[in-house]
Design an enzyme around this catalytic site. Structure first.
Site, PDB file in Angstrom:
ATOM      1  N   TYR A 156       0.834  -1.200   0.000  1.00 28.72           N
ATOM      2  CA  TYR A 156       0.000   0.000   0.000  1.00 28.72           C
ATOM      3  C   TYR A 156       0.873   1.256   0.000  1.00 28.72           C
ATOM      4  O   TYR A 156       0.609   2.200  -0.758  1.00 28.72           O
ATOM      5  CB  TYR A 156      -0.920  -0.013   1.224  1.00 28.72           C
ATOM      6  CG  TYR A 156      -1.942   1.092   1.238  1.00 28.72           C
ATOM      7  CD1 TYR A 156      -3.066   1.038   0.419  1.00 28.72           C
ATOM      8  CD2 TYR A 156      -1.790   2.206   2.063  1.00 28.72           C
ATOM      9  CE1 TYR A 156      -4.014   2.048   0.426  1.00 28.72           C
ATOM     10  CE2 TYR A 156      -2.727   3.225   2.075  1.00 28.72           C
ATOM     11  CZ  TYR A 156      -3.833   3.142   1.259  1.00 28.72           C
ATOM     12  OH  TYR A 156      -4.767   4.152   1.254  1.00 28.72           O
ATOM     13  N   ALA A 158       3.933   1.500  -1.124  1.00 29.90           N
ATOM     14  CA  ALA A 158       4.554   1.593  -2.448  1.00 29.90           C
ATOM     15  C   ALA A 158       3.569   2.144  -3.465  1.00 29.90           C
ATOM     16  O   ALA A 158       3.910   2.997  -4.298  1.00 29.90           O
ATOM     17  CB  ALA A 158       5.055   0.222  -2.889  1.00 29.90           C
TER      18      ALA A 158
END
Length: 265
Positions: A156, A158
């Site tokens: 998430y 990233a």
């Protein structure tokens, strides 16, 4: 402040609930034509409610934003229905929470597909229309995790950091066409997603000494917010309406935190 979006067409993905529904309501109230998008059938109910309340012209679409062909169809239908795409808000997002050693690869890939690739696909198709119009606004939903990663959600973090990169890159490329591209980073916002976050993070972070019941972890985190409350979808909607307005015509490539002061950077 109410802004007049009469005659403007606003596309909103992830619009059936939470932040997306709050944004849709703000633009409905301010007179825009809406294209409300979700992968859930619930989008038709949410759209009907707003139409009945405000009389707004709404095109509800059940679309998978990770599917290139469906995204192309979305913007084609928007243009055919309303004749322009003036604002496109890439808000659809998903999250899962899991430890590094048990997170399935499929979960990692799904989160990036929706949160990052889906944002790019929608920006690309919207921008094609906006370039021809010589105007437009792209607004992308990042997250507090776009600023600072958090435990059990590397995928998430990233994906939301990627949204900021997409925003900055497209802002440079599209500026010559009079198109602005900005993003925002919500913090803790009362929504169904945060109900999930509270439950699953609460389960993982519980210990024998401290067990988190419903709402307790979120309440503990809210204490760390300088404004001492969780946000509401309409708090976010106010910022998005500003970014979409002529008042923000000299603002591009920016990412704005909206989190009650939780992250100051």
């Amino acid at each position: 402040m109410n802004r007049n979006f009469s005659g403007k067409t606003v596309v909103i993905t992830g619009a059936c609930r939470g932040i997306g529904a709050g944004i849709a309501e703000r633009f409905a109230r301010d007179g825009a034509n809406l294209v409300m998008v979700s992968n859930a059938e619930r989008i038709f109910e949410t759209a009907a409610t707003l139409h009945n309340k405000y009389g707004t012209e709404i095109l509800p679409l059940q679309i998978d934003i990770t599917d290139e062909t469906q995204v192309q169809s979305l913007y084609k239908q928007a243009l055919e229905k309303f004749g322009s795409v003036d604002v496109s808000i890439q808000n659809a997002g998903v999250i899962t929470i899991d430890s590094f050693d048990s997170m399935p690869k499929a979960d990692f890939e799904k989160v990036l597909a929706v949160n990052t690739t889906g944002v790019w696909l929608c920006c690309r198709e919207a921008a094609k229309i906006m370039v021809k119009q010589k105007s437009g606004s792209l607004i992308n939903t990042s997250s507090g995790q776009g600023r600072k990663g958090f435990i059990y959600t590397p995928h998430y973090a990233a994906s939301k950091m990627g949204v900021i990169g997409i925003t900055q890159s497209l802002a440079l490329e599209l500026a010559p066409h009079n198109i602005t591209v900005n993003a925002f980073c919500p913090g803790i916002i009362e929504s169904e997603m945060w109900d999930y976050n509270d439950r699953v993070w609460g389960e993982i972070l519980s210990t024998d000494e401290k067990r988190y019941g419903k709402g307790e972890l979120m309440a503990e985190w809210v204490k760390g917010i300088p404004l001492k409350r969780a946000g509401q979808p309409d708090d976010v909607a106010g910022l998005v309406a500003f970014l979409a307005s002529d008042d923000a015509r000299y603002l591009t490539g920016q990412t704005i935190n909206i989190d009650g002061g939780l992250i100051m950077s």
